[in-house]
Write an enzyme that holds these catalytic residues in place. Structure first.
Site, mmCIF file in Angstrom:
data_model
loop_
_atom_site.group_PDB
_atom_site.id
_atom_site.type_symbol
_atom_site.label_atom_id
_atom_site.label_comp_id
_atom_site.label_asym_id
_atom_site.label_seq_id
_atom_site.Cartn_x
_atom_site.Cartn_y
_atom_site.Cartn_z
ATOM 1 N N ARG A 145 0.857 -1.199 0.000
ATOM 2 C CA ARG A 145 0.000 0.000 0.000
ATOM 3 C C ARG A 145 0.886 1.240 0.000
ATOM 4 O O ARG A 145 0.602 2.236 -0.650
ATOM 5 C CB ARG A 145 -0.969 0.010 1.192
ATOM 6 C CG ARG A 145 -1.705 1.326 1.317
ATOM 7 C CD ARG A 145 -2.982 1.316 2.162
ATOM 8 N NE ARG A 145 -2.968 0.439 3.305
ATOM 9 C CZ ARG A 145 -2.254 0.624 4.426
ATOM 10 N NH1 ARG A 145 -1.492 1.698 4.573
ATOM 11 N NH2 ARG A 145 -2.306 -0.244 5.402
ATOM 12 N N TYR A 190 -16.374 17.606 -15.083
ATOM 13 C CA TYR A 190 -16.665 16.188 -15.295
ATOM 14 C C TYR A 190 -17.720 15.762 -14.263
ATOM 15 O O TYR A 190 -17.610 16.104 -13.075
ATOM 16 C CB TYR A 190 -15.366 15.386 -15.131
ATOM 17 C CG TYR A 190 -15.577 13.899 -15.104
ATOM 18 C CD1 TYR A 190 -15.932 13.206 -16.254
ATOM 19 C CD2 TYR A 190 -15.431 13.176 -13.918
ATOM 20 C CE1 TYR A 190 -16.139 11.844 -16.233
ATOM 21 C CE2 TYR A 190 -15.622 11.804 -13.894
ATOM 22 C CZ TYR A 190 -15.983 11.140 -15.049
ATOM 23 O OH TYR A 190 -16.193 9.792 -15.022
ATOM 24 N N ASP A 220 -7.130 19.106 -14.024
ATOM 25 C CA ASP A 220 -7.469 17.776 -14.530
ATOM 26 C C ASP A 220 -7.068 17.760 -16.007
ATOM 27 O O ASP A 220 -7.735 18.370 -16.844
ATOM 28 C CB ASP A 220 -8.970 17.517 -14.347
ATOM 29 C CG ASP A 220 -9.395 16.130 -14.824
ATOM 30 O OD1 ASP A 220 -8.694 15.544 -15.670
ATOM 31 O OD2 ASP A 220 -10.440 15.638 -14.364
ATOM 32 N N LYS A 269 -8.199 6.939 -19.343
ATOM 33 C CA LYS A 269 -8.481 7.520 -20.646
ATOM 34 C C LYS A 269 -7.222 7.493 -21.529
ATOM 35 O O LYS A 269 -6.703 6.435 -21.785
ATOM 36 C CB LYS A 269 -9.055 8.925 -20.460
ATOM 37 C CG LYS A 269 -10.121 9.016 -19.333
ATOM 38 C CD LYS A 269 -11.382 8.233 -19.613
ATOM 39 C CE LYS A 269 -12.297 8.108 -18.388
ATOM 40 N NZ LYS A 269 -12.631 9.351 -17.703
HETATM 41 C C1 LIG Z 1 -13.086 9.740 -16.406
HETATM 42 C C2 LIG Z 1 -12.714 11.061 -15.847
HETATM 43 C C3 LIG Z 1 -12.479 11.229 -14.482
HETATM 44 C C4 LIG Z 1 -12.667 10.123 -13.475
HETATM 45 O O1 LIG Z 1 -11.770 9.085 -13.641
HETATM 46 P P1 LIG Z 1 -12.053 7.547 -13.293
HETATM 47 O O2 LIG Z 1 -10.818 6.864 -13.698
HETATM 48 O O3 LIG Z 1 -13.276 7.137 -14.080
HETATM 49 O O4 LIG Z 1 -12.330 7.496 -11.815
HETATM 50 C C5 LIG Z 1 -12.089 12.476 -14.049
HETATM 51 N N1 LIG Z 1 -11.941 13.523 -14.894
HETATM 52 C C6 LIG Z 1 -12.176 13.402 -16.213
HETATM 53 C C7 LIG Z 1 -12.009 14.589 -17.108
HETATM 54 C C8 LIG Z 1 -12.571 12.170 -16.741
HETATM 55 O O5 LIG Z 1 -12.819 12.062 -18.052
#
Ligand SMILES: *Cc1c(COP(=O)(O)O)cnc(C)c1O
Length: 381
Positions: free
Chosen positions: A49, A102, A175, A200
């Site tokens: 962890r 998001y 982000d 992504k």
């Molecule tokens: C998908 C996404 C998230 C969240 O991520 P997860 O891996 O699904 O928890 C946060 N910000 C953006 C812009 C996203 O596309």
């Protein structure tokens, strides 16, 4: 001195294994580590962890490609966000968030961290005067930025927002999921921490859920490391390995995502049944100049509105065959979705509601002719 993006993506944190010479970091499927006498840790590993060598390789690579002091890998993007927000804020603090954040991020503020006592205000980040007005000096601890945004591809000026945040004693959190570190480097523009859903573009193959943080300075990085271990939402070694495998090809994938998206945008703009196209690469996009300044290219996400309203938008999503109907984005395969009923269904009736005739594409890296033909047949005439 190695500094090219592609070289770092392939080599940073990934020295050949000292024991076998394996050129790819092994998957260390292990929870605990033998100590040579009490406290005698080999290379600092104690319990997975806290740290695991496969995860360390990914974390060092992510830090290198974002240009930060410290990278951290999490079980999901939202796990990374939760740890970040609970590190830079305490109950009673305030955060400025995008008015088109998001959906999962908005839900984290609205349903989880709001109950914990964190205050937030959704603001259109393209309007710097509105951001300045929303900041409460001494109480606002962070400005949360997404650029481009989901699903309307809005653009925020990272440099200008960093100045506003810092002059109020707050941090700027970006982000960077939609752009990827290849197209946009927020830390160099003044951001304090970059956040990713590595699910992504960074992972890029729709085969793993993951998240990451990269801190610009080491001190904040160490606070995040402390809470990553204390909260516990770490990436497992298999997930870290898959993500690291994805990172190696990020640059070439992003170039092709951009090439294909540009061709898709051309097709949509010329199509009589398309009423509006959202893409920051278009000169008419209100954020185009800022995007051109802070992004290498304009990315693989494209949204558009169609004549015929919600029913027609849903029907188009059902008719594509190469574009797969599904949520998520950033993988090698093209995806299509209806935000109003899918990714943004929970936003109906909130400030984040999106037009019902909107379609979002995650343009993949297939042969562009097949993508264009598929859209042409699905749009009809
Ligand atoms: C998908 C996404 C998230 C969240 O991520 P997860 O891996 O699904 O928890 C946060 N910000 C953006 C812009 C996203 O596309």
């Amino acid at each position: 001195m190695i500094e090219g993006f592609e070289t770092l993506a392939i080599h940073a944190g990934q020295e050949a294994d000292p024991y076998t010479g394996a050129v790819v970091p092994p998957i260390y499927a292990v929870s605990t580590y033998k100590q040579d006498g009490v406290g005698g840790l080999r290379s600092g590993y104690e319990y997975s962890r806290s740290a695991n060598p496969t995860r360390t390789a990914l974390e060092e690579c992510l830090a290198a490609i974002e240009g930060g002091a410290r990278g951290l890998a999490f079980a999901s993007g939202l796990a990374a966000e939760d740890t970040l927000l609970r590190t830079v804020c305490v109950p009673g603090d305030h955060v400025v968030i995008p008015d088109d954040a998001y959906g999962g991020t908005y839900r984290l503020f609205a349903k989880v961290l709001g109950r914990w006592g964190l205050e937030y205000d959704p603001v259109p980040l393209g309007d710097l005067a509105a951001v300045r007005a929303a900041v409460r000096p001494g109480v606002t601890k962070a400005i949360w930025v997404e650029t481009p945004t989901n699903p309307l591809l809005g653009i925020a000026d990272i440099t200008a927002l960093a100045e506003i945040a810092h002059s109020a004693g707050a941090v700027l959190l970006v982000d960077n999921t939609f752009a990827s570190p290849y197209l946009q480097q927020p830390l160099a523009l003044g951001a304090d921490v970059v956040v990713h859903s590595t699910t992504k573009y960074v992972g890029g193959h729709s085969d793993v859920i993951g998240g990451a943080l990269v801190a610009r300075d080491a001190a904040l990085g160490e606070e995040l490391v402390y809470n990553q271990n204390a909260i516990g939402a770490v990436a497992g070694p298999f997930d870290a390995w898959l993500t690291l495998r994805g990172v190696k090809t990020l640059a070439v994938r992003m170039e092709r995502h951009c090439d294909n998206a540009e061709r898709v945008v051309e097709l949509l703009q010329a199509h009589p049944r398309v009423t509006e196209v959202f893409y920051p690469g278009l000169a008419a996009h209100p954020g185009h100049e800022v995007a051109a300044k802070q992004m290498r290219r304009f990315g693989g996400m494209v949204s558009f509105r169609v004549a015929g309203g919600e029913e027609e938008a849903v029907a188009i999503c059902d008719r594509t065959t190469v574009f797969t109907l599904g949520e998520s984005l950033g993988g090698v395969e093209s995806l299509i979705e209806h935000p109003g009923r899918m990714t943004h269904a929970s936003a109906v009736g909130t400030p984040l509601e999106v037009p019902s005739d909107l379609i979002r594409l995650s343009v993949g890296i297939e042969s562009v002719g097949d993508l264009l033909a598929d859209l042409t047949q699905a749009l009809g005439s």
